[in-house]
Design an enzyme around this catalytic site. Structure first.
Site, mmCIF file in Angstrom:
data_model
loop_
_atom_site.group_PDB
_atom_site.id
_atom_site.type_symbol
_atom_site.label_atom_id
_atom_site.label_comp_id
_atom_site.label_asym_id
_atom_site.label_seq_id
_atom_site.Cartn_x
_atom_site.Cartn_y
_atom_site.Cartn_z
ATOM 1 N N CYS B 112 0.933 -1.158 0.036
ATOM 2 C CA CYS B 112 0.110 0.029 -0.060
ATOM 3 C C CYS B 112 1.101 1.232 -0.169
ATOM 4 O O CYS B 112 1.683 1.294 0.923
ATOM 5 C CB CYS B 112 -0.910 -0.109 1.227
ATOM 6 N N CYS B 115 -0.568 4.342 2.645
ATOM 7 C CA CYS B 115 -0.604 4.340 3.899
ATOM 8 C C CYS B 115 -0.648 2.625 4.561
ATOM 9 O O CYS B 115 0.375 2.085 4.154
ATOM 10 C CB CYS B 115 -2.123 4.488 4.388
ATOM 11 N N SER B 116 -1.494 1.930 4.772
ATOM 12 C CA SER B 116 -1.294 0.619 5.152
ATOM 13 C C SER B 116 -2.581 -0.088 4.874
ATOM 14 O O SER B 116 -2.952 -0.967 5.532
ATOM 15 C CB SER B 116 -0.941 0.332 6.587
ATOM 16 N N CYS B 117 -3.099 -0.103 3.561
ATOM 17 C CA CYS B 117 -4.401 -0.778 3.279
ATOM 18 C C CYS B 117 -4.051 -2.327 3.223
ATOM 19 O O CYS B 117 -3.005 -2.373 2.481
ATOM 20 C CB CYS B 117 -5.050 -0.225 2.070
#
Lengths: 143, 209
Positions: B112, B115-117
């Site tokens: 990602c 962000c941190s999807c």
């Protein structure tokens, strides 16, 4: 640069276990195959924050223990259904109280920041589905 | 008495939704870090001890089913969200999921970039490195190098595809079934599937290790 693949040292886990073992109602801590278990990311974060603060700032673990006992008692004195409490929800209440009494974070400060976070749309900048690969490195190394 | 109460409101019992309490935990962390009382890295370090506890058991089960049931595999590759519901994985809240198949000629890796999807309900909590700028940037620029850092050496004859997960569409990888597993049950196969292999930075375990 951060190392991508860092792993915690072996003694960290046993140290954490000894901290958890002395907590009140530790039989109520969710576990899987005898190890502490978490269902939600925030639970693991609240847990890790507390033990990291203990390690870094060196406050006695009993201080947190006492706050957790008090937080659980608050629940018991105000709720009719005693079985319905969540260990980590009470954990967070205890951490808030600890942070308040130690002068780290005040309740209004925490309320305000929480509201700001809730007001942000989730992943505000990353909503569009991206349907193609962002990078393709073809076979034979030709991009 | 009441003044005392106003100054120090009791944290008592405020019924909170999961979203609210998650925001509260996040707010607490942000303030503590800003005040220099603790570093995010120290919290990351502690949570990495347990990140496998919220681990990829479901993803492993689904991959093992795909290895043993070709029709399920087809459904999984065409419409991962529905196929996962079939396996009892819900809670995606309208988010779309897509599964990328590794083959002899193509390897996939998921990142990602912003962000941190991450496909949570299937893979559990993301590893800390998934959020690091080093991984997010380098996975795109130098995928072969990043894979090598995880101990995965991909030959030049194999195409590498990097996929950017977003809040709306989350990816995970179906690794290739390891050799030497003929006659394995789904349960035995699931034990070989690691979180890293579902992100695409590693191969599944083999029966020997």
């Amino acid at each position: 640069m951060q190392s991508i693949n860092e792993r915690p040292s072996d003694d960290t886990k046993s140290k954490l276990k000894s901290l958890v073992d002395v907590l009140p109602f530790s039989e109520r801590i969710p576990r899987r195959s005898d190890d502490v278990a978490f269902d939600k990311a925030w639970e693991i974060r609240a847990f890790s924050m507390t033990v990291a603060l203990h390690e870094k700032l060196g406050f006695p673990w009993e201080d947190f223990q006492q706050e957790l006992i008090a937080a659980i008692h608050v629940w018991e004195s105000r709720q009719s259904d005693l079985s319905e409490w969540s260990y980590y929800e009470r954990w967070m209440a205890a951490l808030e109280e600890l942070a308040r009494t130690k002068g780290w974070v005040s309740t209004p400060e925490l309320d305000k920041r929480t509201d700001e976070i809730l007001a942000q749309p989730r992943n505000a900048h990353h909503q569009q589905p991206l349907r193609e690969p962002v990078t393709v490195v073809s076979a034979e190394g030709k991009a | 008495m009441s003044l005392e109460h106003d100054i120090h409101p009791s944290p008592g019992i405020v019924p909170r939704s999961d979203e609210e309490i998650a925001a509260r935990v996040k707010a607490m962390e942000a303030i503590l870090v800003e005040k220099g009382l603790i570093g995010s890295d120290a919290i990351d370090y502690m949570s990495s001890v347990y990140e496998h506890e919220v681990g990829p058991q479901l993803g492993a089960k689904i991959a093992a089913r795909a290895w043993t049931d070709p029709e399920f595999k087809q459904r999984l590759l065409v419409d991962a969200t529905s196929a996962c519901v079939e396996m009892g994985v819900g809670g995606m809240q309208g988010e779309e999921m897509r599964v990328l198949e590794n083959t002899d000629s193509v390897r996939n890796m998921v990142v990602c970039t912003l962000c941190s999807c991450y496909p949570w309900p299937v893979l559990g909590l993301p590893p800390n490195w998934y959020k690091y700028p080093a991984y997010r940037a380098r996975a795109v620029r130098d995928p072969r190098g990043v894979m090598a850092e995880f101990g995965l050496h991909v030959g030049d004859d194999i195409e590498i595809r990097i996929w950017d997960s977003s809040a709306e569409l989350r990816y995970w990888v179906l690794p290739q079934r390891p050799g030497g597993t003929d006659g394995f049950t789904e349960e035995q196969l699931a034990a070989l599937v690691t979180r890293d292999s579902l992100i695409g930075v590693a191969d599944p375990l083999t029966p020997e290790n």
